[in-house]
Design an enzyme around this catalytic site. Structure first.
Site, PDB file in Angstrom:
ATOM      1  N   SER A  67      25.319  48.002  57.727  1.00  0.00           N
ATOM      2  CA  SER A  67      25.526  47.393  56.508  1.00  0.00           C
ATOM      3  C   SER A  67      26.385  48.214  55.666  1.00  0.00           C
ATOM      4  O   SER A  67      26.583  47.684  54.402  1.00  0.00           O
ATOM      5  CB  SER A  67      24.141  47.105  56.003  1.00  0.00           C
ATOM      6  OG  SER A  67      23.290  48.395  55.519  1.00  0.00           O
ATOM      7  N   HIS A 108      19.123  44.662  58.861  1.00  0.00           N
ATOM      8  CA  HIS A 108      17.760  44.709  59.960  1.00  0.00           C
ATOM      9  C   HIS A 108      17.396  43.421  60.603  1.00  0.00           C
ATOM     10  O   HIS A 108      16.869  43.613  61.822  1.00  0.00           O
ATOM     11  CB  HIS A 108      16.800  45.204  58.932  1.00  0.00           C
ATOM     12  CG  HIS A 108      16.529  46.566  58.495  1.00  0.00           C
ATOM     13  ND1 HIS A 108      16.252  47.569  59.277  1.00  0.00           N
ATOM     14  CD2 HIS A 108      16.920  47.112  57.214  1.00  0.00           C
ATOM     15  CE1 HIS A 108      16.311  48.748  58.521  1.00  0.00           C
ATOM     16  NE2 HIS A 108      16.752  48.638  57.417  1.00  0.00           N
ATOM     17  N   GLU A 133      17.503  53.179  61.417  1.00  0.00           N
ATOM     18  CA  GLU A 133      18.069  53.184  60.387  1.00  0.00           C
ATOM     19  C   GLU A 133      19.919  53.493  60.630  1.00  0.00           C
ATOM     20  O   GLU A 133      20.880  52.984  60.171  1.00  0.00           O
ATOM     21  CB  GLU A 133      17.949  53.915  59.255  1.00  0.00           C
ATOM     22  CG  GLU A 133      16.859  53.287  58.107  1.00  0.00           C
ATOM     23  CD  GLU A 133      17.346  51.932  57.504  1.00  0.00           C
ATOM     24  OE1 GLU A 133      18.223  51.816  57.323  1.00  0.00           O
ATOM     25  OE2 GLU A 133      16.361  51.414  56.970  1.00  0.00           O
ATOM     26  N   HIS A 188      21.806  44.658  52.559  1.00  0.00           N
ATOM     27  CA  HIS A 188      21.275  45.814  53.701  1.00  0.00           C
ATOM     28  C   HIS A 188      20.031  45.260  54.259  1.00  0.00           C
ATOM     29  O   HIS A 188      20.082  45.215  55.665  1.00  0.00           O
ATOM     30  CB  HIS A 188      20.780  47.151  52.772  1.00  0.00           C
ATOM     31  CG  HIS A 188      20.019  47.911  53.633  1.00  0.00           C
ATOM     32  ND1 HIS A 188      20.742  48.756  54.765  1.00  0.00           N
ATOM     33  CD2 HIS A 188      18.950  48.237  53.851  1.00  0.00           C
ATOM     34  CE1 HIS A 188      19.885  49.641  55.364  1.00  0.00           C
ATOM     35  NE2 HIS A 188      18.531  49.146  54.904  1.00  0.00           N
TER      36      HIS A 188
HETATM   37 FE   LIG Z   1      16.945  49.905  55.872  1.00  0.00          FE
END
Ligand SMILES: [Fe+2]
Length: 254
Positions: free
Chosen positions: A192, A132, A173, A127
């Protein structure tokens, strides 16, 4: 390790950083990364903003195996001044925002097991690194995330941390944006996620509302289930411009 030579002794987050210990990852760990990476790239295709795909290439994330933090930093730091540090799990919000405000992004020092490919109690390195890090190679987005860190610290100091958490959630997010007229994924939580990536774009049962910082600050979210609503920007540039223009005073009053 690079981080141990350059971090400031006064940084409040330094006690949360651990060595990544890349050599500790097993062949099975690396195989799980490769499986997740291949599956997610195929799933996303072009359903994600194009700078994300540029970041994947730039950071050589398609190289087999779990990326090593030092190797990522060799590319990321000269480009945008961001760097990655390993942490053993979620860090408190105040620590997280302090890291962001110094262009430091924490990534888990562990990866999920093969039998829990789609379920996670805490964000792991897939993730964190896949979701990110690619966007932190984009100069304007990199600046925006640093700004979110400063806003977060100001909000927590005013006992209004939830405002910054919701702003972060609905952009970094779980944000959606339009790109050349098409709805695309921006947020790392969607990028993700095997289940929620398509769901966010295609489900007919969720709300998709125009993004504004005011709406983001006041829109609740779910930690443990697919989101019931997503905020959609007219463009990636709109998300960035609106957030960068937000002052701490405005964040606390909108
Ligand atoms: Fe995150």
């Amino acid at each position: 390790m690079l981080v141990e030579t350059i971090e400031k002794p006064t940084s409040p987050w330094r006690d949360f950083v651990v060595p990544q210990d890349w050599h500790r990852f097993t062949d099975e760990d690396h195989a799980v990364w490769d499986l997740l990476f291949e599956r997610q790239c195929e799933l996303l295709g072009t359903r994600i903003v194009s700078p994300f795909l540029d970041g994947i290439d730039l950071l050589r994330l398609s190289h087999p195996g779990i990326p090593d933090v030092a190797g990522l930093n060799d590319i990321l730091m000269p480009r945008t001044g961001w760097r990655v540090v390993a942490v053993p799990g979620l860090v408190p919000d105040a620590i997280f925002f302090a890291m962001l405000s110094q262009r430091v992004f924490p990534v888990g020092n562990f990866i999920r097991k093969r039998e829990q490919l789609d379920y996670l109690e805490a964000p792991d390195c897939f993730h964190d690194m896949f979701g990110h890090i690619p966007m932190l190679a984009h100069h304007d987005f990199a600046e925006m995330v640093e700004h979110v860190g400063r806003l977060g610290l100001a909000a927590i100091a005013a006992d209004q941390g939830d405002r910054a958490a919701r702003l972060y959630w609905h952009s970094v997010e779980f944000g959606l944006v339009r790109e050349n007229g098409e709805l695309k994924i921006l947020g790392a939580g969607l990028a993700s996620s095997f289940g929620e990536a398509h769901f966010s774009l295609e489900s007919g049962t969720v709300e998709r509302l125009p993004f504004s910082t005011a709406r983001a600050v006041h829109t609740p979210y779910k930690h443990d289930a697919f989101q019931p609503r997503y905020l959609v920007s007219a463009s990636l540039d709109q998300t960035i411009a609106e957030i960068v223009e937000l002052t701490p005073e405005k964040l606390l009053s909108i």
